[in-house]
Design an enzyme around this catalytic site. Sequence first.
Site, mmCIF file in Angstrom:
data_model
loop_
_atom_site.group_PDB
_atom_site.id
_atom_site.type_symbol
_atom_site.label_atom_id
_atom_site.label_comp_id
_atom_site.label_asym_id
_atom_site.label_seq_id
_atom_site.Cartn_x
_atom_site.Cartn_y
_atom_site.Cartn_z
ATOM 1 N N LYS A 206 47.537 50.209 31.611
ATOM 2 C CA LYS A 206 46.827 50.877 30.504
ATOM 3 C C LYS A 206 47.605 52.109 30.049
ATOM 4 O O LYS A 206 47.928 52.968 30.860
ATOM 5 C CB LYS A 206 45.424 51.285 30.965
ATOM 6 C CG LYS A 206 44.557 50.103 31.377
ATOM 7 C CD LYS A 206 43.253 50.548 31.993
ATOM 8 C CE LYS A 206 43.446 51.279 33.293
ATOM 9 N NZ LYS A 206 42.189 51.531 34.034
ATOM 10 N N THR A 239 35.271 60.340 27.252
ATOM 11 C CA THR A 239 36.119 59.252 27.753
ATOM 12 C C THR A 239 35.921 59.009 29.248
ATOM 13 O O THR A 239 36.623 58.200 29.839
ATOM 14 C CB THR A 239 37.602 59.589 27.515
ATOM 15 O OG1 THR A 239 37.866 60.857 28.122
ATOM 16 C CG2 THR A 239 37.953 59.632 26.050
ATOM 17 N N GLY A 241 35.000 57.466 32.435
ATOM 18 C CA GLY A 241 34.537 56.135 32.860
ATOM 19 C C GLY A 241 35.140 54.979 32.083
ATOM 20 O O GLY A 241 34.717 53.834 32.255
ATOM 21 N N THR A 242 36.147 55.265 31.237
ATOM 22 C CA THR A 242 36.724 54.157 30.444
ATOM 23 C C THR A 242 37.407 53.120 31.341
ATOM 24 O O THR A 242 37.303 51.913 31.081
ATOM 25 C CB THR A 242 37.748 54.667 29.397
ATOM 26 O OG1 THR A 242 38.572 55.634 30.016
ATOM 27 C CG2 THR A 242 37.084 55.270 28.199
ATOM 28 N N GLY A 243 38.083 53.569 32.401
ATOM 29 C CA GLY A 243 38.789 52.629 33.287
ATOM 30 C C GLY A 243 37.811 51.709 34.000
ATOM 31 O O GLY A 243 38.014 50.484 34.050
ATOM 32 N N CYS A 244 36.732 52.293 34.539
ATOM 33 C CA CYS A 244 35.717 51.483 35.236
ATOM 34 C C CYS A 244 35.092 50.492 34.257
ATOM 35 O O CYS A 244 34.848 49.331 34.586
ATOM 36 C CB CYS A 244 34.600 52.370 35.785
ATOM 37 S SG CYS A 244 35.175 53.701 36.821
#
Length: 524
Positions: A206, A239, A241-244
């Site tokens: 990412k 933003t 928590g975007t990865g989870c």
Amino acid sequence: MQSLGGIRSWPATWRTTTASMMTTTTTESVRKVAQVLTVAGSDSGAGAGIQADIKVCAARGVYCASVITAVTAQNSRGVQSVHLLPPDFVSEQLKSVLSDFEVDVVKTGMLPSPEIVEVLLQNLSEYPVRALVVDPVMVSTSGHVLAGSSILSIFRERLLPVADIITPNVKEASALLGGVRIQTVAEMRSAAKSLHQMGPRFVLVKGGDLPDSSDSVDVYFDGNEFHELHSPRIATRNTHGTGCTLASCIAAELAKGSPMLSAVKVAKRFVDTALNYSKEIVIGSGMQGPFDHFLSLKDPQSYRQSTFKPDDLFLYAVTDSRMNRKWNRSIVDAVKAAIEGGATIIQLREKEAETREFLEEAKSCVDICRSNGVFLLINDRIDIALACDADGVHVGQSDMPVDLVRSLLGPDKIIGVSCKTQEQAHQAWKDGADYIGSGGVFPTNTKANNRTIGIDGLREVCKASKLPVVAIGGIGISNAESVMRIGEPNLKGVAVVSALFDQECVLSEAKKLHKSLTESKREH
Ligand SMILES: Cc1ncc(COP(=O)(O)OP(=O)(O)O)c(N)n1
Ligand SMILES: Cc1ncsc1CCOP(=O)(O)O
Ligand SMILES: [Mg+2]
């Protein structure tokens, strides 16, 4: 190490079976539900971790069980404290869920110690699942270390080789690769390739943190081919928590039966849509606010209260500007009469309308439809649909592709797509359409050069998809019954243009057609 199965072992038929099971109640009233298990840390602020994972799965229509590895005291300002759960207790949670539920996909987030990774691997070899999604969480968005360097060797040697996909950001990819520099898309590609050599079937690096880029670019590698997934960078503080969210959404889509690349694309679009919808909300006073996974907090008024149901396709009225001109009526009057006569959904198909005038008329139609509880869709014109806040759009095979329309309109709008073939019907489902319009069933004068597929063609399209289908083309009172009589369970109605609008009285024609459809439904 025993293979965890993963999507590599899915039989080809499983995907469609699972998809149908998501929506079909069998005669014994048993319904299989797609299931994800998240193995991650708790975030007291609920923007990331277990709480985000459960919200994402709920938003994507997938059940989510949760095994907690650590409890964090956390808010929009950062992580104040972390408490690790004993590995034995993590193992007990894993056993409780995996020995009882039919988990399709396991998604991992914060795995804070090698011992916890060890118990995870043990349980997965005892209870194999269809796919393993590894989000190698190491540092929180606020900079707090959530899994130290002691974790790296077990990640590299034991976890990555059994993962179906890993989703590191550039910092995590760099750490896994011993600190290599990753500052450009070319370096992301080479990192994805090196990570792939460690064993995961797919790698998604990412690039959200990449410097100097107006786009957010993620690099996907399947061992042969690279895909660069671009989306515009969204200016927002929300933003956290975007990865989870991305990894859980991938897991949810895989659990429903999507192939990997589709799952990744849907997940990226979901994150972008959620960020965009909630870019102005304020939760917490810190630098990194959570966002809204249900897309409802920003403007509750405009959030669709009711959801699209297949039976809404029962009597689908499609307007036509030439016909309205011929009979000297406005679009608004045509729509009012169709609804009064029993139309269950409306599409504005105004091929020759001027944009400015069409937009004003579309806004009035939205108001009328909303106050009558009938959905309003726009033909072809995504721009008009967005501008008048219509309930959705209908596109054909040469219009904007459905997956792109979905990314522009978000997950809650209705998208219909025209299909004449089984391949198109398969694609419609993969791309996230809500229904299929199939025809021309009979010859029509309304659409020039339109190939007629006949009743047999319609039947083939119905059989190829679990999506609801509406038949279109040359349909009116004289033959609507014969169309519905083909008896395919997902054929939900007829879409008509001239049978309603190339007539002197739209109201009475709509009433007659509605009556005939209702009678044929009662008989079969
Ligand atoms: C319900 C419904 N089904 C099919 C169509 C045809 O759409 P398309 O193939 O894009 O052709 P045009 O309508 O744009 O000429 C439809 N409009 N509605
Ligand atoms: C838009 C469209 N798409 C396939 S046939 C058709 C026209 C249907 O019009 P009618 O109901 O007048 O035959
Ligand atoms: Mg079109």
